[in-house]
Scaffold this motif. Structure first.
Motif, mmCIF file in Angstrom:
data_model
loop_
_atom_site.group_PDB
_atom_site.id
_atom_site.type_symbol
_atom_site.label_atom_id
_atom_site.label_comp_id
_atom_site.label_asym_id
_atom_site.label_seq_id
_atom_site.Cartn_x
_atom_site.Cartn_y
_atom_site.Cartn_z
ATOM 1 N N GLY A 16 -31.501 -0.722 -10.423
ATOM 2 C CA GLY A 16 -31.337 0.719 -10.177
ATOM 3 C C GLY A 16 -29.953 0.989 -10.313
ATOM 4 N N LYS A 17 -29.193 0.767 -11.512
ATOM 5 C CA LYS A 17 -27.781 1.071 -11.743
ATOM 6 C C LYS A 17 -27.786 2.507 -12.034
ATOM 7 N N SER A 18 -28.675 2.812 -12.997
ATOM 8 C CA SER A 18 -28.665 4.176 -13.822
ATOM 9 C C SER A 18 -29.037 5.170 -12.857
ATOM 10 N N ILE A 38 -25.759 2.279 -25.363
ATOM 11 C CA ILE A 38 -24.869 1.916 -26.359
ATOM 12 C C ILE A 38 -25.521 0.815 -27.197
ATOM 13 N N TYR A 39 -25.862 -0.004 -26.415
ATOM 14 C CA TYR A 39 -26.415 -1.383 -27.192
ATOM 15 C C TYR A 39 -27.805 -1.154 -27.742
ATOM 16 N N ARG A 40 -28.542 -0.110 -26.874
ATOM 17 C CA ARG A 40 -29.835 0.220 -27.342
ATOM 18 C C ARG A 40 -29.871 0.924 -28.391
ATOM 19 N N SER A 100 -31.680 -5.061 -28.243
ATOM 20 C CA SER A 100 -30.384 -4.783 -27.748
ATOM 21 C C SER A 100 -29.655 -6.139 -26.945
ATOM 22 N N SER A 101 -30.745 -6.784 -26.381
ATOM 23 C CA SER A 101 -30.071 -8.056 -25.475
ATOM 24 C C SER A 101 -29.530 -9.041 -26.483
ATOM 25 N N TYR A 102 -29.935 -9.039 -27.643
ATOM 26 C CA TYR A 102 -29.330 -10.119 -28.479
ATOM 27 C C TYR A 102 -28.213 -9.292 -29.127
ATOM 28 N N ILE A 103 -28.097 -8.087 -29.525
ATOM 29 C CA ILE A 103 -26.819 -7.297 -30.072
ATOM 30 C C ILE A 103 -25.732 -7.650 -29.021
ATOM 31 N N ALA A 104 -26.182 -7.623 -27.920
ATOM 32 C CA ALA A 104 -25.078 -7.569 -26.679
ATOM 33 C C ALA A 104 -24.437 -8.993 -26.677
ATOM 34 N N GLU A 105 -24.891 -10.048 -27.337
ATOM 35 C CA GLU A 105 -24.364 -11.331 -27.249
ATOM 36 C C GLU A 105 -23.305 -11.438 -28.286
ATOM 37 N N ASP A 129 -21.974 2.494 -15.904
ATOM 38 C CA ASP A 129 -22.871 1.515 -15.809
ATOM 39 C C ASP A 129 -23.131 0.631 -16.678
ATOM 40 N N GLY A 130 -23.436 -0.654 -16.183
ATOM 41 C CA GLY A 130 -23.520 -1.868 -17.303
ATOM 42 C C GLY A 130 -23.489 -3.128 -16.772
ATOM 43 N N ARG A 131 -22.707 -4.150 -17.543
ATOM 44 C CA ARG A 131 -22.646 -5.398 -17.219
ATOM 45 C C ARG A 131 -21.270 -5.875 -17.017
ATOM 46 N N ASP A 132 -20.476 -5.263 -17.723
ATOM 47 C CA ASP A 132 -19.050 -5.647 -17.557
ATOM 48 C C ASP A 132 -17.984 -4.642 -17.544
ATOM 49 N N MET A 133 -18.597 -3.534 -16.710
ATOM 50 C CA MET A 133 -17.665 -2.379 -16.613
ATOM 51 C C MET A 133 -16.623 -2.717 -15.627
ATOM 52 N N ASP A 180 -35.846 -13.511 -19.361
ATOM 53 C CA ASP A 180 -35.184 -13.827 -20.396
ATOM 54 C C ASP A 180 -33.976 -12.985 -20.730
ATOM 55 N N ARG A 181 -34.146 -11.655 -20.579
ATOM 56 C CA ARG A 181 -32.777 -10.741 -20.549
ATOM 57 C C ARG A 181 -31.868 -11.236 -19.561
ATOM 58 N N ASP A 182 -32.079 -11.670 -18.260
ATOM 59 C CA ASP A 182 -31.322 -12.014 -17.311
ATOM 60 C C ASP A 182 -30.529 -13.125 -17.815
#
Ligand code: DC
Length: 247
Positions: A16-18, A38-40, A100-105, A129-133, A180-182
């Motif tokens: 629910g971040k966005s 951005i990753y998407r 996008s999940s692979y790109i983010a790695e 909003d994101g994972r490393d903001m 998997d994405r987690d």
């Protein structure tokens, strides 16, 4: 020097971040950075230009020269524009999410995006909003939120969201995709998903969205980032601020 206020909202997929970001953006009339978009968008570029992640990684600096991503509110809708093209819907497709999940790695890609993301910091303020903001992109942000909820709950919410959009999906399949994405988010070597040491952790599992919003705004007021103004809430038709609780 002018210090532009930032609120960071990090957490796993489907928490629910966005939604929270957009609500705060509307209330405060601040800018929004939806870093996942951005990753998407990069995943979309890969799919449409038929390039793989390795090729993207090699040419990322070149690609970013002409990469013009914007977030705009129009007729109460939050729209993602890549150049002048509305890509809000297409970047939500499953194949885009997956890629996008692979790109983010990829470290080269993440490093190349550091400044791009910081460029969204403009007056009067930013909600990112994101994972490393809170950990990497805006480590000096005064207000950092880490939203969490169980995988089951997030799958339920995502299924409902997809249903509203007219898509019917199998719960178990969706559960495994998010899982998997987690795993990729939590375990990647660079910028893994984790709360900043100074983040307020909100477990949204058993509280309403309104409470999550209230807790966030209450916290931002306590940190003197925003001024207490109950008129602020009128736009969303919600009540006054309640006490937040740490979980
Ligand atoms: O938040 P989202 O689902 O739109 O993100 C898409 C992908 O990008 C997701 O796999 C996690 C990744 N991502 C990331 O690694 N770092 C961010 N700051 C934002 C998203």
């Amino acid at each position: 020097m002018l210090v532009i206020p930032v609120i960071t909202i990090d957490g796993p997929s489907g928490v629910g971040k966005s939604t929270l970001c957009k609500a705060i953006g509307r209330l405060l009339k601040w800018n929004i950075l939806n870093s996942g978009a951005i990753y998407r968008s990069l995943a979309l570029i890969c799919i449409e230009q038929k390039i793989n992640v390795l090729q993207l990684e090699r040419s990322i600096k070149h690609i970013l020269i002409d990469f013009n991503l914007n977030f705009v509110y129009k007729n109460n809708k939050f729209i993602v524009f890549l150049d002048n093209r509305d890509i809000s819907q297409i970047i939500r497709k499953q194949e885009v999410s997956e890629l996008s999940s692979y790109i983010a790695e990829k470290p080269l890609i993440r490093n190349a995006l550091l400044q791009k993301q910081r460029d969204f910091l403009k007056t009067p303020g930013l909600i990112a909003d994101g994972r490393d903001m809170g950990t990497i992109i805006f480590p000096d942000a005064k207000v950092k939120i880490f939203l969490n909820a169980s995988l089951e709950e997030r799958t339920k919410r995502r299924k409902l969201q997809l249903k509203k959009q007219g898509f019917s999906v199998n719960f178990e399949k969706l559960f495994n995709q998010i899982k998997d994405r987690d795993e990729r988010d939590y375990n990647r070597k660079i910028s893994p998903l984790l709360p900043a040491s100074d983040a307020l952790i909100i477990n949204s599992e058993h509280i309403s969205f309104k409470q999550v919003l209230n807790n966030t705004l209450q916290y931002a007021q306590e940190k003197y980032l925003i001024i207490k103004d109950n008129n602020l809430y009128q736009g969303l038709g919600i009540g006054n601020v309640k006490q937040h609780h740490k979980t």
